[in-house]
Design a protein around this motif. Structure first.
Motif, mmCIF file in Angstrom:
data_model
loop_
_atom_site.group_PDB
_atom_site.id
_atom_site.type_symbol
_atom_site.label_atom_id
_atom_site.label_comp_id
_atom_site.label_asym_id
_atom_site.label_seq_id
_atom_site.Cartn_x
_atom_site.Cartn_y
_atom_site.Cartn_z
ATOM 1 N N ILE A 78 28.992 -22.104 85.736
ATOM 2 C CA ILE A 78 29.488 -22.546 87.158
ATOM 3 C C ILE A 78 30.470 -21.771 87.724
ATOM 4 O O ILE A 78 30.588 -21.040 88.839
ATOM 5 N N GLU A 79 31.585 -21.236 86.688
ATOM 6 C CA GLU A 79 32.448 -20.621 87.090
ATOM 7 C C GLU A 79 32.104 -19.071 87.183
ATOM 8 O O GLU A 79 32.501 -18.331 88.054
ATOM 9 N N GLY A 80 31.064 -18.666 86.556
ATOM 10 C CA GLY A 80 30.289 -17.256 86.656
ATOM 11 C C GLY A 80 29.778 -17.230 88.199
ATOM 12 O O GLY A 80 29.936 -16.153 88.714
ATOM 13 N N ALA A 81 28.982 -18.390 88.609
ATOM 14 C CA ALA A 81 28.508 -18.221 89.702
ATOM 15 C C ALA A 81 29.665 -18.311 90.957
ATOM 16 O O ALA A 81 29.548 -17.688 91.919
ATOM 17 N N GLN A 82 30.656 -18.964 90.756
ATOM 18 C CA GLN A 82 31.584 -19.053 91.703
ATOM 19 C C GLN A 82 32.168 -17.721 91.699
ATOM 20 O O GLN A 82 32.587 -17.231 92.953
ATOM 21 N N PHE A 83 32.471 -16.877 90.637
ATOM 22 C CA PHE A 83 32.964 -15.670 90.563
ATOM 23 C C PHE A 83 32.304 -14.686 91.497
ATOM 24 O O PHE A 83 32.527 -13.872 92.460
ATOM 25 N N VAL A 84 30.810 -14.914 91.420
ATOM 26 C CA VAL A 84 30.008 -13.971 92.422
ATOM 27 C C VAL A 84 30.100 -14.464 93.758
ATOM 28 O O VAL A 84 30.116 -13.376 94.498
ATOM 29 N N MET A 85 30.126 -15.466 94.083
ATOM 30 C CA MET A 85 30.361 -15.903 95.500
ATOM 31 C C MET A 85 31.770 -15.351 96.048
ATOM 32 O O MET A 85 31.731 -14.903 97.026
ATOM 33 N N LYS A 86 33.083 -15.537 95.255
ATOM 34 C CA LYS A 86 33.882 -15.030 95.640
ATOM 35 C C LYS A 86 34.026 -13.541 95.913
ATOM 36 O O LYS A 86 34.645 -12.945 96.847
ATOM 37 N N TYR A 87 33.410 -12.812 94.969
ATOM 38 C CA TYR A 87 33.336 -11.559 95.087
ATOM 39 C C TYR A 87 32.546 -10.848 96.299
ATOM 40 O O TYR A 87 32.959 -10.345 97.035
ATOM 41 N N ILE A 88 31.389 -11.818 96.407
ATOM 42 C CA ILE A 88 30.636 -11.426 97.715
ATOM 43 C C ILE A 88 31.211 -11.584 99.197
ATOM 44 O O ILE A 88 31.599 -10.908 99.985
ATOM 45 N N GLU A 89 32.186 -12.978 99.005
ATOM 46 C CA GLU A 89 33.005 -13.291 100.207
ATOM 47 C C GLU A 89 33.855 -12.020 100.478
ATOM 48 O O GLU A 89 34.183 -11.645 101.599
ATOM 49 N N HIS A 90 34.517 -11.709 99.246
ATOM 50 C CA HIS A 90 35.624 -10.485 99.449
ATOM 51 C C HIS A 90 34.772 -9.252 100.050
ATOM 52 O O HIS A 90 35.591 -8.762 101.000
ATOM 53 N N GLU A 91 33.891 -8.686 99.429
ATOM 54 C CA GLU A 91 33.201 -7.646 100.028
ATOM 55 C C GLU A 91 32.737 -7.991 101.248
ATOM 56 O O GLU A 91 32.874 -6.709 102.240
ATOM 57 N N ARG A 92 32.410 -8.763 101.636
ATOM 58 C CA ARG A 92 31.871 -9.377 103.080
ATOM 59 C C ARG A 92 33.054 -9.114 104.274
ATOM 60 O O ARG A 92 32.976 -8.594 105.410
ATOM 61 N N ALA A 93 34.215 -9.857 103.799
ATOM 62 C CA ALA A 93 35.216 -9.738 104.516
ATOM 63 C C ALA A 93 35.809 -8.203 104.503
ATOM 64 O O ALA A 93 36.233 -7.942 105.911
ATOM 65 N N LYS A 94 35.796 -7.475 103.628
ATOM 66 C CA LYS A 94 36.238 -6.030 103.734
ATOM 67 C C LYS A 94 35.337 -5.450 104.512
ATOM 68 O O LYS A 94 35.824 -4.361 105.465
ATOM 69 N N ARG A 95 33.946 -5.703 104.656
ATOM 70 C CA ARG A 95 33.255 -4.764 105.457
ATOM 71 C C ARG A 95 33.402 -5.000 106.983
ATOM 72 O O ARG A 95 33.209 -4.196 107.561
ATOM 73 N N LYS A 96 33.823 -6.417 107.486
ATOM 74 C CA LYS A 96 33.987 -6.744 108.682
ATOM 75 C C LYS A 96 35.300 -6.127 109.269
ATOM 76 O O LYS A 96 35.477 -6.294 110.510
ATOM 77 N N GLN A 97 36.072 -5.658 108.534
ATOM 78 C CA GLN A 97 37.317 -5.211 108.719
ATOM 79 C C GLN A 97 37.157 -3.867 109.436
ATOM 80 O O GLN A 97 36.464 -2.869 109.560
#
Length: 97
Positions: A78-97
């Motif tokens: 679950i921690e690994g899956a949460q890391f993937v989600m946070k990484y994707i959220e971070h990448e998507r937020a960077k892309r929107k800037q």
């Protein structure tokens, strides 16, 4: 994480597809881990603690076995899956800037 393609008109679509794939893989690992735990440590969907054939286990033994059999494995996945989600959220937020 895999590196997204960087050329072409469909970079946004390709990035979205990459993120969908990464989320799916992470969630498949969670599901497979759950299935493996059920397969290895249950009888008719009820938890069967390992190494409890020597009479009635103490609560301490049950807690240790529960952690080893189920909780620690699930927590890591679950921690690994949460890391993937946070990484994707971070990448998507960077892309929107």
């Amino acid at each position: 994480m895999t590196t997204p393609p960087t050329s072409g008109r469909n970079d946004g679509w390709e990035m979205d597809q990459l993120h969908r794939d990464e989320i799916t893989v992470a969630m498949n690992w969670v599901i497979r881990t759950c299935q493996q735990i059920v397969h290895d440590r249950s009888h008719k969907t009820f938890w069967t603690p390992a190494d409890t054939s020597e009479g009635t286990p103490s609560p301490e033994q049950l807690m240790q076995t529960a952690r080893e059999d189920v909780l620690d494995k699930l927590q890591r996945i679950i921690e690994g899956a949460q890391f993937v989600m946070k990484y994707i959220e971070h990448e998507r937020a960077k892309r929107k800037q």
